[in-house]
Scaffold this active site. Structure first.
Site, PDB file in Angstrom:
ATOM      1  N   ARG A  35     -22.810  -3.192 -46.311  1.00 16.43           N
ATOM      2  CA  ARG A  35     -21.692  -4.012 -46.821  1.00 16.43           C
ATOM      3  C   ARG A  35     -20.362  -3.494 -46.297  1.00 16.43           C
ATOM      4  O   ARG A  35     -19.456  -4.267 -45.984  1.00 16.43           O
ATOM      5  CB  ARG A  35     -21.686  -3.996 -48.361  1.00 16.43           C
ATOM      6  CG  ARG A  35     -22.817  -4.809 -48.965  1.00 16.43           C
ATOM      7  CD  ARG A  35     -22.981  -4.497 -50.440  1.00 16.43           C
ATOM      8  NE  ARG A  35     -21.776  -4.730 -51.181  1.00 16.43           N
ATOM      9  CZ  ARG A  35     -21.401  -4.023 -52.256  1.00 16.43           C
ATOM     10  NH1 ARG A  35     -22.144  -3.044 -52.723  1.00 16.43           N
ATOM     11  NH2 ARG A  35     -20.269  -4.301 -52.864  1.00 16.43           N
ATOM     12  N   ASP A  37     -29.369   0.917 -52.861  1.00 20.10           N
ATOM     13  CA  ASP A  37     -27.907   0.772 -52.877  1.00 20.10           C
ATOM     14  C   ASP A  37     -27.268   1.560 -51.744  1.00 20.10           C
ATOM     15  O   ASP A  37     -26.305   1.096 -51.134  1.00 20.10           O
ATOM     16  CB  ASP A  37     -27.324   1.212 -54.230  1.00 20.10           C
ATOM     17  CG  ASP A  37     -25.810   1.116 -54.203  1.00 20.10           C
ATOM     18  OD1 ASP A  37     -25.309  -0.006 -54.002  1.00 20.10           O
ATOM     19  OD2 ASP A  37     -25.128   2.146 -54.308  1.00 20.10           O
ATOM     20  N   HIS A  50     -18.391   5.159 -66.869  1.00 23.93           N
ATOM     21  CA  HIS A  50     -18.233   4.953 -65.426  1.00 23.93           C
ATOM     22  C   HIS A  50     -16.916   4.251 -65.136  1.00 23.93           C
ATOM     23  O   HIS A  50     -16.598   3.239 -65.758  1.00 23.93           O
ATOM     24  CB  HIS A  50     -19.382   4.098 -64.878  1.00 23.93           C
ATOM     25  CG  HIS A  50     -19.251   3.838 -63.411  1.00 23.93           C
ATOM     26  ND1 HIS A  50     -19.628   4.762 -62.462  1.00 23.93           N
ATOM     27  CD2 HIS A  50     -18.734   2.792 -62.733  1.00 23.93           C
ATOM     28  CE1 HIS A  50     -19.352   4.278 -61.264  1.00 23.93           C
ATOM     29  NE2 HIS A  50     -18.808   3.086 -61.391  1.00 23.93           N
ATOM     30  N   SER A  98     -24.624  -2.916 -57.403  1.00 23.90           N
ATOM     31  CA  SER A  98     -24.495  -1.596 -56.791  1.00 23.90           C
ATOM     32  C   SER A  98     -24.179  -0.544 -57.858  1.00 23.90           C
ATOM     33  O   SER A  98     -24.850   0.491 -57.965  1.00 23.90           O
ATOM     34  CB  SER A  98     -23.371  -1.663 -55.741  1.00 23.90           C
ATOM     35  OG  SER A  98     -22.969  -0.392 -55.334  1.00 23.90           O
ATOM     36  N   LYS A 140     -27.165   2.308 -60.041  1.00 27.03           N
ATOM     37  CA  LYS A 140     -27.050   3.772 -60.151  1.00 27.03           C
ATOM     38  C   LYS A 140     -26.935   4.190 -61.613  1.00 27.03           C
ATOM     39  O   LYS A 140     -27.497   5.198 -62.029  1.00 27.03           O
ATOM     40  CB  LYS A 140     -25.826   4.255 -59.353  1.00 27.03           C
ATOM     41  CG  LYS A 140     -26.060   4.143 -57.842  1.00 27.03           C
ATOM     42  CD  LYS A 140     -24.811   4.386 -57.028  1.00 27.03           C
ATOM     43  CE  LYS A 140     -23.837   3.252 -57.086  1.00 27.03           C
ATOM     44  NZ  LYS A 140     -22.900   3.092 -56.011  1.00 27.03           N
TER      45      LYS A 140
HETATM   46  N1  URA Z   1     -18.604   1.245 -56.275  1.00 29.45           N
HETATM   47  C1  URA Z   1     -19.924   1.139 -56.037  1.00 29.45           C
HETATM   48  O1  URA Z   1     -20.714   2.030 -56.362  1.00 29.45           O
HETATM   49  N2  URA Z   1     -20.374   0.014 -55.431  1.00 29.45           N
HETATM   50  C2  URA Z   1     -19.563  -0.989 -55.071  1.00 29.45           C
HETATM   51  O2  URA Z   1     -20.045  -1.971 -54.555  1.00 29.45           O
HETATM   52  C3  URA Z   1     -18.188  -0.858 -55.306  1.00 29.45           C
HETATM   53  C4  URA Z   1     -17.731   0.277 -55.930  1.00 29.45           C
END
Ligand code: URA
Length: 433
Positions: free
Chosen positions: A169, A162, A83, A184, A188
């Protein structure tokens, strides 16, 4: 019975939230029982006060459990995911995934679309005619079992908490908080089911994290969360003070990824992808880093890494003739050469502005509804530390709609600074954790 008011007040006063309070907040907000104004107040308290390791791990756990958890147990062997926190010209996934698969790894890669000034792997892959990014979980598992890798968009309802929290946010200025970013991203990733996760945390003018210390803190927080859930974790802090490689834009980045798999990639991209691949191999075997590097070099030199990419593309419905004759993929859009207006060294590149310039050319979306021009983008001829004379080529811009060049050029040129002294060059890999 705990109330949201008490939870907000507790965090606002600098205290640690317990598991039942975190669960109450995440489940209640996801279900729509907690209003946005109370969730926003808690996010702002977390933004200022922070969360410790246990709170962050629990927040992540309840966000992960708010939706579907992908079961990848149908894939034989250890599954690795990677990631990136997002950058400009970041096509590393498109190189690392086939490279690792060619070296015998099982790579289960769920990717996203471009966000703001950063590109997304799914958009890049969709520049290949026919390539299907929306695989069902069964098809995704079959793909990894058949060719060793799949690169697809996340399907299903992964971490819906999220989705809601991120949207909130975004409009309450609470994105840039380490526990909130870490939970966050990791919610995922944990919902995506891999056994090992390699993180690429970008740092610099084209990243959320502007300095290496905060990037390392974010990376360590994500490593701790992953380990808390029993995952094998590793992270790289990498330089996003200039774009990765030379190409920015969807088809252009596929071309550069293909050239890299064929052994002709730019040094920074090669270095990053080989290092990520070594890390994946170290997670699944007892081979030394040197042994892994030898296997990787062989896979590039004997053509098997490139062949693996063709297999992945074909397996996901893509027309491989566009890869075998890459000139078909990049097409013949209008182009414009952008020339140096000063003499001197390029001393810095405001990478975010370079990303915006590519969006202005059509390579990204200015609004959610926009279509992408897959052929649009920028190919750099010079990078930070290079010396130029007035009139030298710095970059070539591409766009189907040539009226886009002027605004994009201004944005790009404003991103560059020049100096008479050679600047210090930051390596692509700043730190490994
Ligand atoms: N990418 C994400 O998935 N979440 C964040 O808070 C910042 C970058």
């Amino acid at each position: 019975m705990v109330t949201m008011y008490e939870i907000i007040e507790k965090k606002q006063r600098g205290n640690k939230l317990d598991e039942s309070e975190i669960k109450y907040f995440v489940n209640g907000y996801t279900a729509g029982d907690i209003p946005d104004y109370q969730a926003s107040a808690l996010l702002m308290a977390i933004y200022f006060v922070g969360m410790d390791y246990e709170e962050t791990a629990l927040l992540t756990r309840y966000m992960t459990n708010s939706g579907e958890i992908i079961d990848l147990s149908g894939i034989d062997g250890i599954k690795i995911d990677k990631h990136s926190t997002g950058g400009v010209g970041d096509k590393a996934t498109i190189v690392t995934v086939p490279l690792a698969a060619a070296c015998g790894e099982n790579v289960a890669k769920f990717s996203g679309r471009g966000l703001g000034f950063t590109g997304g792997t799914i958009d890049k892959l969709e520049s290949i005619p026919g390539y299907v990014t929306g695989l069902s979980i069964d098809k995704f598992i079959d793909a990894v079992n058949k060719v060793g890798a799949a690169m697809a968009g996340a399907t299903g309802d992964l971490a819906p908490a999220d989705k809601k929290l991120y949207a909130l946010r975004d409009v309450t200025s609470t994105v840039e908080s380490i526990p909130l970013i870490a939970s966050s991203i990791m919610s995922k990733k944990l919902a995506s089911g891999a056994d090992g996760i390699i993180l690429d945390v970008k740092c610099g003018s084209g990243a959320f994290m502007k300095n290496p210390d905060t990037a390392a803190e974010l990376a360590q927080t994500m490593i701790d969360i992953g380990k808390y859930e029993g995952k094998d974790m590793a992270a790289f802090i990498t330089n996003m003070d200039q774009p990765l490689g030379l190409a920015i834009g969807n088809a252009l980045e596929i071309k550069e990824a293909v050239e890299t798999l064929q052994g002709n990639g730019p040094a920074d991209l090669v270095d990053l992808c080989v290092s990520q691949c070594v890390k994946a191999m170290e997670m699944t075997s007892s081979k030394s880093a040197d042994e892994c590097k030898t296997i990787i070099e062989t896979a590039i030199n004997d053509g098997s890494a490139y062949k693996k990419f063709l297999e992945i593309v074909e397996n996901q419905g893509g027309d491989t003739s566009y890869i075998e004759d890459i000139s078909k993929l990049v097409g013949t859009p209008s182009s414009q050469e952008w020339l140096a207006e000063n003499d001197g060294y390029i001393s810095s590149m405001q990478t975010e502005r370079i990303g915006i310039s590519s969006v202005l050319l059509g390579a990204g979306r200015e609004t959610k509804e926009d279509d992408i021009d897959y052929l649009a983008g920028i190919v750099l001829a010079k990078k930070t530390g290079d010396i130029v004379k007035k009139g030298d080529l710095i970059a070539t811009a591409y766009a189907t709609d040539s009226s886009k060049f002027d605004a994009a050029k201004k944005c790009f040129m404003d991103a560059l600074t020049f100096s008479s002294d050679k600047p210090e060059i930051i390596p692509i890999i700043i730190k490994e954790l």
